[in-house]
Design an enzyme around this catalytic site. Structure first.
Site, PDB file in Angstrom:
ATOM      1  NE  ARG A 148     -53.448   7.140   6.934  1.00  0.00           N
ATOM      2  CZ  ARG A 148     -53.419   8.732   7.557  1.00  0.00           C
ATOM      3  NH1 ARG A 148     -53.004   8.094   9.081  1.00  0.00           N
ATOM      4  NH2 ARG A 148     -53.909   9.537   6.915  1.00  0.00           N
ATOM      5  CB  CYS A 227     -51.274  -2.219  19.170  1.00  0.00           C
ATOM      6  SG  CYS A 227     -50.881  -4.072  19.262  1.00  0.00           S
ATOM      7  CB  ALA A 228     -53.408   2.535  21.238  1.00  0.00           C
ATOM      8  CG  ASP A 253     -46.448  -3.169  21.192  1.00  0.00           C
ATOM      9  OD1 ASP A 253     -45.543  -4.230  21.209  1.00  0.00           O
ATOM     10  OD2 ASP A 253     -46.488  -1.835  20.134  1.00  0.00           O
ATOM     11  CD  GLU A 258     -44.167   1.698  26.436  1.00  0.00           C
ATOM     12  OE1 GLU A 258     -42.726   2.093  26.202  1.00  0.00           O
ATOM     13  OE2 GLU A 258     -45.092   1.079  26.092  1.00  0.00           O
ATOM     14  CG  HIS A 276     -44.062   0.914  22.090  1.00  0.00           C
ATOM     15  ND1 HIS A 276     -44.194   1.959  23.175  1.00  0.00           N
ATOM     16  CD2 HIS A 276     -44.372   1.181  21.094  1.00  0.00           C
ATOM     17  CE1 HIS A 276     -44.974   2.956  23.014  1.00  0.00           C
ATOM     18  NE2 HIS A 276     -45.115   2.680  21.281  1.00  0.00           N
ATOM     19  CB  ILE A 277     -42.142  -4.574  18.269  1.00  0.00           C
ATOM     20  CG1 ILE A 277     -43.008  -5.717  18.900  1.00  0.00           C
ATOM     21  CG2 ILE A 277     -40.497  -4.530  19.521  1.00  0.00           C
ATOM     22  CD1 ILE A 277     -42.451  -7.395  19.484  1.00  0.00           C
ATOM     23  N   GLY A 278     -44.788  -2.393  17.785  1.00  0.00           N
ATOM     24  CA  GLY A 278     -46.219  -2.251  17.081  1.00  0.00           C
ATOM     25  C   GLY A 278     -45.945  -2.122  15.352  1.00  0.00           C
TER      26      GLY A 278
END
Length: 523
Positions: A148, A227-228, A253, A258, A276-278
């Site tokens: 997606r 970004c995954a 990201d 983390e 981690h703001i995707g």
């Protein structure tokens, strides 16, 4: 009906729920308090803060729905919910555009050195010549994972006039062509791409998918964006590649740990990092709240929600009839996902014996698709979206019925054709799920634990040699079965072993004399 909202969500979602249910907003509730009060509620809504543990689930005597206002459900014990018959729902479509846009933002920032230029100006410098960038126009974008989010990146990248390559083992070249992209193998994508963006889930197969060898294949000017999930890119290898100009730059990201405390990557100017703001936009959070609110309302009104992750949507009578075959179908799908390679072209399912007359067989087909597709997609595949996802990937699914069931009460026959091979399974349920044929060889296997499947020539010493090879790596064989059609011809061996089998060991087995193929499976 009563709903407790344990984490902050958009107010519109709350107001929608209040139209049909009594809603309690308790966004600072502690784990201990939640265990105490959950028995009063029919549904709970969470984001990331609240953990819906087995203890919470077992205390929720009235609980019917656990709703995660987002994509992942790492903070929900899905197995415990399934055991209790509680639906786990989420909002997978809520973040697709948001994450795709963040990926494009990172791409632009890398291409034009926006982040480090900003720091330079704010420190009192004016170093125009230092920040010479590149255009994205006419560059080649490689997308790893065409789910997606990857599909949304395609739409946006086309506006930049980029040529697009896609690596996704589960999408055909024909389906890619319809979307205006070229489906290629990973090595081709790495060699030819100017920018690579990753949109696959973190699985044992994708962990460190991009490591030292892959970065050496890439252009020395190439950028990589993740970004995954952290762990798909090997951060030690990435640091070395960036430090030594093996590749041009990277944007992350997500990280293996983390926050990435004391990571040497953060010292590099050619590494762009975000926390981690995707998925962190007001629109995504609004959509997530509205989606799960609508799903809960649908359940309360007796309808079928779209995003159930853990169980089929059917009435209790039919569910009781179909439950054993749902378990079998999931196992067969998982078996096929691990045993086959290449792009799936066709999936043929035949229901034999009494099963051919049972209701809602389509749910079994969808469950098999779930088992095949879920491990390789970032967004969850459920019983509702499985057929459309298969169709979008160019997979032709056919179903058939047959009265004859070869002495069993019921049999499910599943055959997969890919652009590389064909594989077939026959399964049945006799007190437990069983595989009774593999590629038309008779076996009697319970799909559980770790298994090794080997295809070989039925010659003296071959079976012993395979066992010895596994023993050399301290892999203990628990049980063994062999199937053959004629002496000295092609045969198949099914081993249950006590340890996980590394791919390197499987590669050694495949190189042995008289061994044609081998694969390890985990259940």
């Amino acid at each position: 009906m009563k709903v407790i909202i344990a984490d902050s969500i958009n107010e519109k979602g709350i107001s929608d729920l209040k139209e049909v249910a009594e809603v309690t907003v308790a966004t600072s509730i502690t784990p201990e308090e939640l265990v105490e009060v959950i028995k009063e509620y029919d549904a709970i809504v969470v984001r990331s803060r609240t953990k819906v543990t087995r203890e919470v689930i077992e205390a929720g005597s009235k609980l019917k729905v656990i709703a995660r206002a987002g994509v992942g459900v790492d903070n929900v014990d899905v197995q415990a919910a399934t055991e209790k018959g509680i639906m786990v729902i989420n909002a997978p479509e809520s973040t697709s555009i948001t994450v795709a846009e963040h990926s494009m933002g990172l791409m632009m920032s890398l291409a034009r050195k926006i982040s480090i230029a900003d720091k330079s100006v704010k420190s009192g410098q004016w170093e125009k010549s230092k920040f010479m960038g590149i255009e994205l126009n006419n560059k080649t974008l490689g997308i790893v994972g065409m789910g997606r989010i990857g599909s949304q990146v395609v739409i946006r990248a086309k506006a930049f006039n980029m040529e697009i390559l896609v690596y996704d083992p589960y999408i055909s070249k024909e389906a890619g062509a319809e979307m205006g992209v070229s489906v290629v193998d990973l090595e081709t994508l790495l060699k030819e791409s100017d920018v690579i963006t990753i949109h696959v889930p973190l699985t044992p197969e994708t962990r460190h998918l991009i490591s030292t060898r892959e970065m050496e294949i890439m252009k020395n000017t190439a950028f990589i964006i993740n970004c995954a999930r952290g762990g798909i890119v090997d951060e030690d290898a990435l640091y070395y590649a960036l430090k030594n100009d093996i590749i041009g730059g990277a944007a992350l990201d997500v990280f293996e740990s983390e926050p990435p405390q004391e990571s040497p990557l953060l010292e590099l100017d050619n590494l762009l990092a975000t926390p981690h703001i995707g998925a962190s936009t007001a629109e995504a959070q609004r959509d997530a709240a509205l989606i799960v609110a609508n799903e809960i309302i649908t359940v309360f009104q007796g309808g079928s929600p779209r995003n159930v992750l853990n169980m089929p949507v059917m009435d209790s009578k039919n569910f009781k009839i179909m439950k054993p075959y749902l378990d079998l179908s999931e196992k067969m799908g998982s078996f096929m996902e691990q045993a086959t390679s290449g792009n799936i072209k066709n999936m043929d399912v035949t229901y034999c014996g009494e099963l051919s007359e049972m209701p809602q067989q389509d749910i079994l087909t969808r469950t098999m698709l779930q088992g095949i597709l879920n491990p390789i997609l970032t967004e969850p595949v459920n019983l509702v979206n499985a057929p459309s996802i298969a169709q979008n990937r160019g997979i032709i699914v056919t179903e058939g019925k047959r009265c004859e069931s070869e002495g069993y009460k019921c049999i499910i026959k599943l055959e997969i054709k890919t652009d590389k091979d064909e594989f077939s399974l026959d399964g049945t349920y006799v007190d437990e799920p069983k595989i009774i044929k593999i590629n038309n060889y008779w076996v009697d296997v319970k799909p559980e634990g770790t298994m090794v499947i080997a295809k070989y020539q039925d010659l003296p010493g071959t079976i012993g040699a395979i066992g010895t090879k596994l023993g050399e790596h301290e892999i203990n064989i628990a049980t063994m079965q062999v199937g053959r059609k004629e002496v000295g011809g092609e045969a198949i061996m099914v081993l249950k072993v006590d340890q996980s089998v590394p791919q390197s060991v499987i590669d050694e087995v495949k190189k042995m004399d008289h061994v044609e193929d081998a694969v390890a499976l985990e259940f």
